[in-house]
Structure formats: structure tokens, C-alpha cells
Design a protein around this motif. Structure first.
Motif, PDB file in Angstrom:
ATOM      1  N   LEU A   6       0.848  -1.194   0.000  1.00 35.38           N
ATOM      2  CA  LEU A   6       0.000   0.000   0.000  1.00 35.38           C
ATOM      3  C   LEU A   6       0.883   1.243   0.000  1.00 35.38           C
ATOM      4  O   LEU A   6       1.663   1.464   0.919  1.00 35.38           O
ATOM      5  CB  LEU A   6      -0.923  -0.011   1.219  1.00 35.38           C
ATOM      6  N   PHE A   8       1.117   5.084   0.238  1.00 36.91           N
ATOM      7  CA  PHE A   8       0.481   6.338   0.635  1.00 36.91           C
ATOM      8  C   PHE A   8       1.326   7.546   0.243  1.00 36.91           C
ATOM      9  O   PHE A   8       1.164   8.623   0.803  1.00 36.91           O
ATOM     10  CB  PHE A   8       0.258   6.354   2.152  1.00 36.91           C
ATOM     11  N   ALA A  14       0.443   6.290  -6.122  1.00 35.56           N
ATOM     12  CA  ALA A  14      -0.145   5.064  -6.665  1.00 35.56           C
ATOM     13  C   ALA A  14      -0.945   5.343  -7.940  1.00 35.56           C
ATOM     14  O   ALA A  14      -1.666   6.333  -8.026  1.00 35.56           O
ATOM     15  CB  ALA A  14      -1.060   4.436  -5.619  1.00 35.56           C
ATOM     16  N   ILE A 338      -4.189   9.796  -0.423  1.00 34.12           N
ATOM     17  CA  ILE A 338      -5.130   8.794  -0.938  1.00 34.12           C
ATOM     18  C   ILE A 338      -5.815   9.346  -2.191  1.00 34.12           C
ATOM     19  O   ILE A 338      -7.011   9.561  -2.219  1.00 34.12           O
ATOM     20  CB  ILE A 338      -6.159   8.388   0.138  1.00 34.12           C
ATOM     21  N   PHE A 342      -5.740   5.464  -5.310  1.00 27.93           N
ATOM     22  CA  PHE A 342      -5.484   4.719  -4.081  1.00 27.93           C
ATOM     23  C   PHE A 342      -6.727   3.906  -3.721  1.00 27.93           C
ATOM     24  O   PHE A 342      -7.831   4.438  -3.644  1.00 27.93           O
ATOM     25  CB  PHE A 342      -5.094   5.664  -2.932  1.00 27.93           C
TER      26      PHE A 342
END
Ligand SMILES: *Cc1c(COP(=O)(O)O)cnc(C)c1O
Length: 362
Positions: A6, A8, A14, A338, A342
Motif C-alpha cells: 500500500l 500512501f 499510486a 489517498i 489509491f
């Protein structure tokens, strides 16, 4: 999610996994041409198509009327900090800037190379923890344009809607960290620019949406690469462009269109941010740094009771596959970025991690 973790990160950030998978294939061989997207001539038919589609999808996504041009430039948002005043701020004139943080300040510094700057509003008095309201904003008599930063990536604040600039003035927005994250009325803007690496694609590429009547309104002679008009008349290919950058943002535009467009993104983004803010608000250990009415849906800035706990939080998160949560040094603490791509499950994972951390350290 295979072997990916993940991410961030505040930017580069992302990207949609479907887009990355497609890019992987197209880097090897674009549309069966036997040549990869990085290797095609920027003047060839294969790349014509990529530019045409990216442009058309951007227009559809933002609902742009014919009176606006879409440009794919280079040099990131930081080049626009200078290109905007070089073109539109006459010597002896004044441009109004809303100062809501580090990126606004950088934009202001560049404008001062060309003319006068009036800070129509500033939240510097509380380390940029809020967005000034209308009563806290006072414009100059005839600003050359009004510039604002819609989302403050570092401080975790975001304008809910665009500021009400004096009628007839040209609104210019650095939308780098929330472009395409929610619906907007493009006709309220003269220029929108965004470095691609937060919501749209790879760093280096800059999306510029500009009202056509401004294209040749430059107030002084500027170098060729600073002329909006020249880029427009050459279809964003005056020089060798970032072909791969345009390819990527094109795929991301398509991904957003297929995911419900800007209103789909807005719904998804609001739900993602709510998960985390709700947890922070109910927590007795963590607290947010942005004022509640100014909170960003893209960058969630928060702190723990001590800096030692913050260090521990960031290190333990990293070891559990939650990467990039360290806040910017000017705010400290943590920041969860985010953006559009994300995934919602990543926000749930962060909340779970925060819960465990709080119960172990509370
Ligand atoms: C990241 C960022 C920038 C800087 O973009 P570059 O592409 O690195 O020049 C400018 N403004 C905002 C709001 C940002 O988030």
C-alpha cells in the motif's frame, strides 16, 4: 494485489493497477506495431492516436467547451509557477494570490520576478491549517489574474469550491494534487494546471487547460517553450514531448471515465477519506492538523501524542506494508495521501493498523 504494497506516497503516487498492466504490455509492443510506446516517433500515426485520444478523453471528463484548449507540457507544475506570470502579469501590474501553503508560496515567488503580487488571503498565521473564507479575502482593484492552490498537499487542506474572484478576473488554479478528483465547472477558470504525478500519471508531465482567448494574450516576449500559443498550435508537440507521460495520463483519463467519471471519483474519494477522518475524530491518541471545514480528501495529515510515537507508527506501518506515511517536515507527524487511484481497501487497512497501534500504545 500480488507483490505490491500500500503506497500512501504524496507524489509520485499510486496509479491504477489496470493501467500499469496495460502499460507493461504497451511498453513492449504498442497495438501490435512491433514497437513499444517509448520507442515510437512522436510524429507517427500511433502517437497521433494517443495524443488525440488523451485530449478527447480529457475534454469529455472535464466537460470542456470548445473555448478551452488542452495542453500536455513538461517541467511539472513548478514551470507553470513561472509560465503563468511570464505570460499574464505585466510589469507594473498586480496579480492576486491566495497563500494557502508551501506551493502557493513558490508560485508567488516566481510571480514576483515579473510584476507585483498582492496576497489577497493567507493562512500563514496558523501554519496553513485552514482555507481562508470570503471575509478573510480582499482582492486588489484590477488583478491581472487570481491564483489559488485548490489542494494543499503538504498541509492537508482543500478548497471546497473555487474562490469567488472579482467578476471579469481570470482565475488560475494549481490543481496538481486534486485534479480530476471531483466535478468542477471549468468555465469559471482561465487556466488550470497540474503536475501529473499525484492524480494522473508520471512526474514531469503537466496538464494545462486554458481558455483559448488567453493563448495569445502574452504581455511580453517569452522564450518559445513558454508560449502557450505555440504549444497549442503544435498539438503539444512543438518539441519532443513526454510521449509516455501523455500515454499514461490518457490511460488514466479512460480509467476515470470507466469508473464513473468525476462524480464517481468524488464519491469514492469522499468515502475513502471519511473512513480515516472518522477514526481520527473518535480516537483519543491521534488528531488531525487541518481545521475540520478545510480538510483535504486527498492528503490526510494527522499526529500522535509524541514524536517518538509518530516515529514508531511510521516504522511499524512500513514493516506491515503501509508505505509513505511520513508527514512533510513543515507539519510533522503523518500524512496519508489517498489520491484517485489509491484503493478503498488501503484506507480500511490504515484504519485497522491505527486501531491496533492505539490499543497497544494508548
Ligand atoms: C506536487 C505539487 C507541485 C509541484 O509539482 P512539480 O510537478 O514537482 O513541479 C505543485 N503544486 C502542488 C499543489 C503540488 O502538490
Amino acid at each position: 494485489m500480488s507483490n505490491r504494497i500500500l503506497n500512501f506516497s504524496p507524489g509520485p503516487a499510486a496509479l491504477p493497477e489496470e493501467v500499469l498492466e496495460q502499460a507493461r504490455a504497451d511498453i513492449w509492443n504498442l497495438d501490435g506495431s512491433g514497437i513499444g510506446v517509448l520507442e515510437h516517433s512522436h510524429r507517427g500515426k500511433a502517437i497521433d492516436r494517443i495524443f488525440d485520444e488523451a485530449q478527447a478523453d480529457c475534454r469529455e471528463l472535464l466537460g470542456l467547451p470548445e473555448s478551452y484548449a488542452v495542453l500536455f507540457l513538461q517541467g511539472g507544475a513548478s514551470t507553470q509557477f513561472a509560465m503563468v506570470p511570464a505570460n499574464f502579469l505585466p510589469e507594473g501590474g498586480t496579480a492576486d494570490y491566495l497563500n494557502t501553503g508551501a506551493w502557493s508560496k513558490k508560485a508567488i515567488a516566481e510571480a514576483k520576478l515579473y510584476g507585483g503580487v498582492h496576497e489577497a488571503a493567507s493562512s500563514a498565521d496558523s501554519n496553513f491549517s485552514y482555507i481562508p473564507n470570503r471575509d478573510q479575502t480582499s482582492y486588489s482593484a484590477e488583478p491581472a489574474y487570481v491564483h489559488f492552490t485548490s489542494n494543499n498537499t503538504i498541509f492537508g487542506t482543500q478548497f471546497v469550491t473555487e474562490p469567488e474572484a472579482p467578476s471579469g478576473s481570470v482565475l488560475v488554479c494549481d490543481m496538481s494534487s486534486d485534479v480530476c478528483s471531483r466535478p468542477l465547472d471549468p468555465t469559471r477558470y482561465g487556466v488550470i494546471y497540474a503536475g501529473a504525478q499525484k492524480n494522473l500519471g508520471p512526474s514531469g508531465l503537466t496538464l494545462v487547460v486554458i481558455r483559448r482567448d488567453l493563448l495569445d494574450k502574452a504581455v511580453r516576449e517569452v522564450p518559445s517553450m513558454f508560449r502557450y500559443h505555440l504549444h497549442e498550435s503544435n498539438g503539444s508537440r512543438y518539441n519532443t514531448p513526454s510521449v509516455f507521460g501523455v500515454y499514461m495520463v490518457g490511460r488514466v483519463f479512460r480509467w476515470i471515465l470507466d469508473s464513473g467519471g468525476l462524480s464517481g471519483m468524488a464519491e469514492r474519494n469522499a468515502a475513502k477519506a471519511k473512513l480515516i477522518y472518522d477514526y481520527i475524530d473518535g480516537s483519543s491518541a491521534f488528531y488531525g492538523t487541518a481545521r475540520a471545514d478545510s480538510r483535504s480528501l486527498m492528503n490526510i495529515t494527522f499526529r500522535a501524542p509524541t514524536e517518538d510515537l509518530e516515529k514508531k507508527f511510521i516504522a511499524e506501518a512500513e514493516s506491515e506494508g503501509l508505505s509513505g506515511l511520513k508527514g512533510h517536515r513543515s507539519v510533522g507527524g503523518m500524512r496519508a495521501s489517498i489520491y484517485n487511484a489509491f484503493p478503498p481497501v488501503g484506507c480500511e487497512a490504515l484504519v485497522q493498523f491505527m486501531k491496533h497501534f492505539e490499543s497497544r500504545n494508548g
